[in-house]
Design a protein around this motif. Sequence first.
Motif, short mmCIF file in Angstrom:
data_model
loop_
_atom_site.label_atom_id
_atom_site.label_comp_id
_atom_site.label_asym_id
_atom_site.label_seq_id
_atom_site.Cartn_x
_atom_site.Cartn_y
_atom_site.Cartn_z
N SER A 38 51.74 38.52 35.25
CA SER A 38 50.53 38.93 34.95
C SER A 38 50.24 39.09 33.52
O SER A 38 49.25 38.56 32.97
N ALA A 39 51.22 39.84 32.86
CA ALA A 39 51.40 39.95 31.57
C ALA A 39 51.28 38.59 30.61
O ALA A 39 50.81 38.30 29.63
N ALA A 40 52.39 37.56 31.37
CA ALA A 40 52.28 36.28 30.81
C ALA A 40 51.01 35.60 30.74
O ALA A 40 50.67 35.11 29.70
N PHE A 41 50.25 35.54 32.11
CA PHE A 41 49.11 34.98 31.83
C PHE A 41 48.08 35.63 30.87
O PHE A 41 47.45 34.94 30.30
N LYS A 42 48.09 36.69 30.59
CA LYS A 42 47.32 37.57 29.85
C LYS A 42 47.49 37.05 28.33
O LYS A 42 46.79 36.95 27.59
N PHE A 43 48.82 37.13 28.16
CA PHE A 43 49.45 36.70 26.91
C PHE A 43 49.18 35.35 26.33
O PHE A 43 48.46 35.04 25.20
N TYR A 44 49.48 34.54 27.38
CA TYR A 44 49.33 33.11 26.75
C TYR A 44 47.98 32.47 27.28
O TYR A 44 47.75 31.53 26.59
N CYS A 45 47.48 32.87 28.21
CA CYS A 45 45.91 32.04 28.78
C CYS A 45 44.85 33.06 28.32
O CYS A 45 43.97 32.68 28.74
N ASP A 46 45.04 34.44 28.07
CA ASP A 46 44.16 35.30 27.44
C ASP A 46 43.12 35.46 28.93
O ASP A 46 41.92 35.47 28.57
N GLY A 47 43.77 35.58 29.85
CA GLY A 47 42.96 35.82 31.02
C GLY A 47 43.62 37.06 32.01
O GLY A 47 44.81 37.62 31.90
N ASP A 48 42.95 37.52 32.88
CA ASP A 48 43.45 38.56 33.96
C ASP A 48 43.97 37.75 35.31
O ASP A 48 43.11 36.91 35.72
N LEU A 49 45.08 37.79 35.85
CA LEU A 49 45.51 37.28 37.04
C LEU A 49 45.04 37.98 38.14
O LEU A 49 45.49 38.95 38.38
N GLU A 50 44.01 37.33 38.60
CA GLU A 50 43.63 37.97 40.14
C GLU A 50 44.05 37.57 41.24
O GLU A 50 44.90 36.29 41.35
N ASN A 51 44.25 38.22 42.12
CA ASN A 51 45.17 37.86 43.40
C ASN A 51 46.56 37.71 43.43
O ASN A 51 47.19 36.72 43.81
N ALA A 52 47.07 38.68 42.37
CA ALA A 52 48.40 38.43 42.07
C ALA A 52 49.30 38.81 43.46
O ALA A 52 48.97 39.46 44.11
N HIS A 53 50.40 37.88 43.58
CA HIS A 53 51.29 37.88 44.98
C HIS A 53 50.43 36.96 45.99
O HIS A 53 50.91 37.06 47.03
N SER A 54 49.15 36.18 45.62
CA SER A 54 48.92 35.13 46.44
C SER A 54 49.75 33.98 46.06
O SER A 54 49.56 33.85 44.82
N ALA A 55 50.31 33.36 46.94
CA ALA A 55 51.29 32.16 46.58
C ALA A 55 50.59 31.12 45.66
O ALA A 55 50.94 30.72 44.62
N GLU A 56 49.08 30.72 46.07
CA GLU A 56 48.37 29.85 45.41
C GLU A 56 48.01 30.36 44.14
O GLU A 56 48.16 29.51 43.09
N ALA A 57 47.36 31.63 43.91
CA ALA A 57 47.13 32.05 42.57
C ALA A 57 48.40 32.07 41.57
O ALA A 57 48.25 31.76 40.45
N ASP A 58 49.45 32.69 42.15
CA ASP A 58 50.57 32.59 41.23
C ASP A 58 51.23 31.28 40.89
O ASP A 58 51.70 31.07 39.78
N THR A 59 51.11 30.40 42.02
CA THR A 59 51.33 28.78 41.44
C THR A 59 50.74 28.19 40.38
O THR A 59 51.16 27.95 39.44
N ARG A 60 49.30 28.80 40.46
CA ARG A 60 48.29 27.94 39.39
C ARG A 60 48.81 28.83 38.21
O ARG A 60 48.54 28.11 37.10
N ALA A 61 48.89 30.03 38.14
CA ALA A 61 48.93 30.92 37.03
C ALA A 61 50.34 30.47 36.37
O ALA A 61 50.54 30.34 35.15
#
Length: 255
Positions: free
Chosen positions: A137-160
């Motif tokens: 989640s922090a990586a997504f915020k740091f690199y992509c400047d966004g909030d990772l929604e539905n963390a620990h959903s396999a598809e959300a984590d895969t796309r992130a």
Amino acid sequence: MQLNLKNPLVIFDLETTGMNIASDRIVEISYLKVSPNGKEECKTLRLNPEMPIPPQSTEIHGISDADVADCPTFVEVAKNLAKDIEGCDLAGYNSNRFDIPLLAEEFIRADVDIDLMKRKFIDVQTIFYKKEPRTLSAAFKFYCDGDLENAHSAEADTRATYEVLKAQLDRYEDLENDVNYLSKFSSFNRNADFAGRIVLDDNDEEIFNFGKYKGQKVADVLKRDPGYYGWILQGDFTLHTKKVITNVKLRSFNK
């Protein structure tokens, strides 16, 4: 930055019954297959692990026994899954230490012959930890400047994971846009087995990476202490670790 690919790259994430590579099972797998021409295909499969899902695991990924009661087992989808990822390199988040070893165990149990060790592995977590040690989640915020929604959903984590990998290439000029380079960079050891119990030395010989014989050649130990082989086969080691050690033993018979 788009990935420079020679082979298709499969970015994937697993939700499981637990964290034990040797005994836990997959309850969901999501994978994004990226072709060298940039084409993307995403699939998500929910699976019946044929064992109870512990409440503490359900609390993390939200998948319960009732959710998978009517789902196919891994054995039922294994051949099609192997066909989908055959010839592809693999990427994930903490995938070198968990997702790939566990996936390999499932294929062995299903008696599906696919040699994942021939593929290149990119572990986005390792790149992240070497550059900016934090969570996905922090990586997504740091690199992509966004909030990772539905963390620990396999598809959300895969796309992130996929978005973070591309952003890492944009951010770090010293990271080469090459799967071979990224595979080497995101590995700490040259593993002979997925669990990292056996590593390769500079001469590509198998070395024990645990226990009383850590740092010693597997072939030498098996000759000197034959009982150690039996102890490993009876122990709580992954099937792939046992397979690698068995291959070393069989190789010595043919010399």
